[in-house]
Every structure is written in structure tokens, then in C-alpha cells.
Design a protein around this motif. Structure first.
Motif, short mmCIF file in Angstrom:
data_model
loop_
_atom_site.label_atom_id
_atom_site.label_comp_id
_atom_site.label_asym_id
_atom_site.label_seq_id
_atom_site.Cartn_x
_atom_site.Cartn_y
_atom_site.Cartn_z
N LEU A 4 -10.30 -0.88 -4.36
CA LEU A 4 -8.99 -0.19 -4.10
C LEU A 4 -7.92 -1.03 -4.35
CD1 LEU A 4 -10.04 1.89 -0.57
CD2 LEU A 4 -9.89 2.84 -3.09
N ALA A 5 -6.84 -0.52 -4.88
CA ALA A 5 -5.57 -1.24 -4.88
C ALA A 5 -5.14 -1.68 -3.67
CB ALA A 5 -4.45 -0.59 -5.70
N THR A 6 -4.48 -2.83 -3.21
CA THR A 6 -3.95 -3.22 -2.03
C THR A 6 -3.30 -2.01 -1.23
OG1 THR A 6 -2.11 -4.16 -3.17
CG2 THR A 6 -3.96 -5.72 -2.64
N ASP A 7 -2.42 -1.47 -2.01
CA ASP A 7 -1.94 -0.10 -1.45
C ASP A 7 -2.08 1.01 -2.13
OD1 ASP A 7 0.02 1.68 -0.11
OD2 ASP A 7 1.59 1.18 -0.98
N ALA A 8 -3.50 1.79 -1.74
CA ALA A 8 -4.39 2.68 -2.44
C ALA A 8 -3.70 3.98 -2.51
CB ALA A 8 -5.82 2.52 -2.09
N TRP A 9 -3.44 4.63 -1.38
CA TRP A 9 -3.07 5.82 -1.06
C TRP A 9 -1.47 6.34 -1.54
CZ3 TRP A 9 -6.37 10.02 -0.09
CH2 TRP A 9 -7.57 9.60 0.42
N SER A 10 -1.34 7.35 -2.38
CA SER A 10 -0.08 7.96 -2.48
C SER A 10 0.47 8.31 -1.14
CB SER A 10 -0.07 8.84 -3.51
OG SER A 10 -0.68 9.96 -3.29
N PRO A 11 1.89 8.45 -0.86
CA PRO A 11 2.31 9.05 0.24
C PRO A 11 1.69 10.30 0.95
CG PRO A 11 4.24 7.86 -0.83
CD PRO A 11 2.77 7.99 -1.83
N ASP A 12 1.70 11.31 -0.30
CA ASP A 12 1.02 12.64 0.04
C ASP A 12 -0.37 12.84 0.27
OD1 ASP A 12 0.37 12.39 -2.49
OD2 ASP A 12 1.48 14.06 -3.53
N GLY A 13 -0.96 11.48 0.08
CA GLY A 13 -2.55 11.53 0.28
C GLY A 13 -3.52 12.37 -0.65
N GLN A 14 -2.84 12.45 -1.95
CA GLN A 14 -3.71 13.34 -3.15
C GLN A 14 -4.01 12.49 -4.08
OE1 GLN A 14 -4.34 16.69 -2.40
NE2 GLN A 14 -3.34 16.09 -0.58
N VAL A 15 -3.57 11.14 -4.02
CA VAL A 15 -4.05 10.32 -5.30
C VAL A 15 -4.39 8.88 -4.62
CG1 VAL A 15 -3.13 9.19 -7.47
CG2 VAL A 15 -2.56 11.43 -6.78
N VAL A 16 -5.47 8.46 -5.27
CA VAL A 16 -5.79 6.98 -4.92
C VAL A 16 -5.68 6.23 -6.04
CG1 VAL A 16 -7.87 5.41 -4.26
CG2 VAL A 16 -7.57 8.07 -2.98
N ALA A 17 -5.01 4.95 -6.13
CA ALA A 17 -5.14 3.85 -6.97
C ALA A 17 -6.25 2.80 -7.03
CB ALA A 17 -3.62 3.20 -6.80
N PRO A 40 -11.97 -0.75 2.74
CA PRO A 40 -11.50 0.69 2.90
C PRO A 40 -10.36 0.82 3.27
CG PRO A 40 -12.87 0.14 5.07
CD PRO A 40 -12.79 -1.25 4.17
N GLN A 41 -9.86 2.13 2.94
CA GLN A 41 -8.43 2.48 3.69
C GLN A 41 -8.39 3.83 3.75
OE1 GLN A 41 -5.26 1.14 0.84
NE2 GLN A 41 -6.34 -0.49 -0.11
N TRP A 42 -7.47 4.22 4.86
CA TRP A 42 -7.29 5.44 5.61
C TRP A 42 -5.92 6.12 4.69
CZ3 TRP A 42 -10.41 7.61 9.07
CH2 TRP A 42 -11.16 6.73 9.90
N SER A 43 -6.08 7.51 4.51
CA SER A 43 -5.23 8.37 3.91
C SER A 43 -3.86 8.33 4.91
CB SER A 43 -5.56 9.72 3.74
OG SER A 43 -5.93 10.18 5.01
#
Length: 412
Positions: A130-143, A88-91
Motif C-alpha cells: 500500500l502507499a504510505t497514505d493509501a485510502w482516499s478520504p471518501d474510503g472508495q479508492v486505495v493507492a 495494513p491500513q484502515w479506511s
């Protein structure tokens, strides 16, 4: 007859005025006490907030759970019916927690303080995590990652959408992805005749990043912390794109400069942008060494033995080499392939004075997951997905077992 008196002054002396109340002494010391009390309360609140930061993890049954960093307050996020896969990954703001369900067709979003997580049904049933770096910097998009092997692709999901993903973009999963810190653009290694650095925008558009270096093959790109530069590996070989030279360029690919020549790969930026760590292949033995080099050039400094490059794509760069939040230290995992044991070392930020934090741990061919605590005083380590161990880096102590599970993610 004369009697020796014991009075300190003659009896007929005028009476002394009453001593005034010592305001001049009490007020300053009172202010000192108030300030000291405020500092103590502030420190208490600070450390309580640090302790209350939550750690997400997945138990052996695939259930997503949370536990406080002080080892208290364990609670379940998903039921045994809705199981999750991978880490899992935090925003970025620490308010949302993302995970992919084991069916591969749903994204779980848990909000801090909410009792029931939100599940977004995805337009693909082939999502593997999830991608290894999933969250966009603005927290609106997940890879998200789709498929495996040569058919692997990255897809983007706006969390406000109804589950409609961007078109699949082929990706070389041996190398991590990296969000630009400001522009919400995802840098990755594309799959074509030769390896190519590519950028995926949140609107689904893909473009090549073409460094001006007269090399034909580029891979393992990483943005600097301010987003103005990119580090990457490059060569002129169309067949081999695991080991090559380390280059730096401006974010648009201009001003490319050779940093380190040889059999090198996977550059990792220091938070201040002043140096990088990279892996180097020892051709005689097949071992992999870690080096630190200034981003302005100079002689690289060996800091220790690293891990196989393919492990980085499994756990993410920050699980193997990472600077502490205060910027004063760095840890790295060191793998001894002869006995298949891993040891975690902590060194100064410049790579010197590396000291083991863990004893050598038998892991076979699987990696450890490791993360810095927000206080920079502890490391959270997960071994074989079975236990979460908290190590203190400043002194030798017995590690504390926080919970049973794996794939930990510390709330920012």
C-alpha cells in the motif's frame, strides 16, 4: 408532690401535624443522582468503545491479525496460506481494513464483523504494498505501490471494481504521498528531469502542481488539514532534491511564500494548520534536527533530533512525527546514528518540554512504528516487527506487551 416531667411539651398541648414527606429535598437530589448515573454509564460506554477499538498487525508468518486495544480478543483475519506484506491500513471510517498479499497480485479487504475477508485479484502482479497514505478520504479508492527503485509507480484501485488498476504513474518513493482532505486527489513527487509535484485524480488523470516561486525543483508536498494550502521543499538544483527551502502556497500553487531557507526537507502540518514540523540537515555532522515553525512565519524552534528522511517513505510520516488526537501533544522519533539507537519523545503541541517515553532502543538501521491511541494517553510502538508495546505517555510505567508481530494499524 411535683414530679419533674421529661416530655418536650405539655401533655395538654394540641397534637402537631404529621411531618410532610420531603419531596422538595428528595426530588432535586434524585435528579442529581440520575444525572450522575447517566454520566457514569456514558463514560463506561465511551471507554469500553475505546478499549474495543481494534489494532491490526502482521505476525512473523505474514498472517494478518486483530487484537483489541485492551489486549484481549486476538483473532486471525487471513490464513497462513494467504500471507500479507507491509502495513495494513484502515479506511477513514474504520469499517474496512486493507492489505496486500505477498504474491503482489491481490488486495485483501476485511470488513469489521465479517468472518471472511474479501480478496480482489489485481490487474498487476508487481504490487509491492500500500502507499504510505493509501485510502482516499471518501474510503472508495486505495493507492498501491508497484515496482521498486527507479521503476516505482503508484496505481489507484476503486474498491468496488473488479481489480482493474489505473495506469502506472512514476513516483519518487523517497517522499510520502498525501491525499487531499476534500477533493480525493493524491499529491506526490513525480519522476522527471527535475522533481515535480504532481496530482493524481481518482479517474487516473495526472497534472502538475506548479508553485509560483521561481524555483525549478519541487518535492515532498503536503496538504494542510483544510486543503487550502500546500507545504513543500524547493530549490534551483536539478541534481539535488533532498534538501532545500520550505515553502507554502495556495492549493493551486499561487501565493507562494518562502517559510524557511536552508538545508531543509519534509514539512509536516499540525492538525490546526497553525504550524509545521520539518527536518533540517546539520551539514557539519550529517545529523538531522527537527524544527517547529509557525505557518505565518517567524523564528523556528528546535524540538529535537529526527531520523533519516528515507525512513519516512518506509513507514509514513505519522509514524515518526504526529500530533495526538486531542491536539495537545506531539511525539517524534529521535535517532542517534553513532550508536544506532532510537528514542521516542513526547512534547507539548508547540514542541516545548520534550520528554522521553521510551528508553533508547537499539534498532540498527531499521525504524520503529509508532501510533497514538485514540484517547491520546498511550503510544503503540512496534520494534523490528516482533512485538507490539503500549506505552503510557502521562506517567512512567512499564510498557505493556500486547502481541507478537509488527506493522500495527490502530482502528480510527
Amino acid at each position: 408532690m411535683t414530679t419533674q416531667g421529661t416530655w418536650p411539651e405539655p401533655l395538654d398541648a394540641p397534637s402537631r401535624p404529621k411531618d410532610p414527606f420531603p419531596f422538595r429535598l428528595i426530588i432535586p437530589w434524585g435528579l442529581v443522582g440520575v444525572v450522575g448515573l447517566a454520566l457514569l454509564i456514558g463514560l463506561s460506554i465511551y471507554f469500553d468503545q475505546r478499549a474495543s477499538k481494534q489494532i491490526a498487525f502482521v505476525d512473523s508468518g505474514g498472517v494478518l491479525k486483530l487484537i483489541r486495544a485492551d489486549g484481549q480478543g486476538e483473532k486471525t483475519v487471513t490464513s497462513a496460506i494467504v500471507k500479507v506484506t507491509g502495513s495494513p491500513q484502515w479506511s477513514p471510517d474504520g469499517r474496512l481494513l486493507a492489505a496486500v498479499d505477498q504474491q503482489g497480485n491481490g488486495l485483501i479487504l476485511a470488513q469489521v464483523g465479517a468472518e471472511i475477508p474479501r480478496r480482489i485479484a489485481l490487474s498487476s502482479s508487481q504490487i509491492v504494498g500500500l502507499a504510505t497514505d493509501a485510502w482516499s478520504p471518501d474510503g472508495q479508492v486505495v493507492a498501491l505501490m508497484e515496482g521498486s527503485g527507479p521503476s516505482s509507480a503508484v496505481r489507484l484501485l476503486p474498491i468496488s471494481s473488479s481489480g482493474i488498476l489505473s495506469d502506472p504513474t512514476p513516483i519518487d518513493t523517497r517522499f510520502p504521498v498525501d491525499w487531499h482532505p476534500r477533493n480525493n486527489e493524491l499529491l506526490f513527487t513525480g519522476v522527471s528531469v527535475t522533481a515535480t509535484l504532481q496530482i493524481l485524480s481518482t479517474d487516473g488523470r495526472v497534472r502538475d502542481l506548479l508553485p509560483q516561486d521561481q524555483r525549478t525543483t519541487h518535492w515532498a508536498g503536503a496538504w494542510s488539514s483544510d486543503g487550502t494550502r500546500v507545504a513543500y521543499a524547493a530549490s534551483n538544483s536539478a541534481q539535488e532534491h533532498t534538501w532545500g527551502d520550505i515553502w507554502l502556497a495556495s492549493a493551486d500553487g499561487s501565493n507562494a511564500q518562502l517559510l524557511v531557507a536552508g538545508q531543509n526537507g519534509l514539512p509536516i502540518w499540525a492538525p490546526n494548520g497553525g504550524s509545521l514540523v520539518y527536518s533540517s540537515l546539520v551539514t557539519k555532522t550529517g545529523d538531522i534536527d527537527l524544527y517547529l515553525v509557525s505557518s505565518s512565519g517567524g523564528t523556528p524552534v528546535r524540538i529535537g533530533t529526527g531520523v533519516p528522511l528515507e525512513w519516512y517513505a518506509q513507514r509514513g510520516v505519522q509514524s515518526f512525527v504526529a500530533w495526538s488526537p486531542d491536539g495537545n501533544k506531539t511525539f517524534f522519533q529521535s535517532y542517534n546514528k553513532s550508536n544506532q539507537q532510537l528514542t521516542i519523545y513526547v512534547a507539548r503541541a508547540d514542541g516545548t518540554n520534550a520528554q522521553p517515553v521510551t528508553s533508547p532502543l537499539s534498532t540498527g538501521t531499521s525504524a520503529l512504528s509508532a501510533q497514538w491511541a485514540p484517547t491520546s494517553r498511550n503510544l503503540l510502538v512496534s520494534r523490528n516487527g516482533t512485538s507490539l508495546m503500549l506505552y503510557t505517555v502521562d506517567r512512567e510505567t512499564t510498557p505493556r506487551n500486547l502481541a507478537s508481530g509488527g506493522f500495527p494499524a490502530w482502528q480510527p
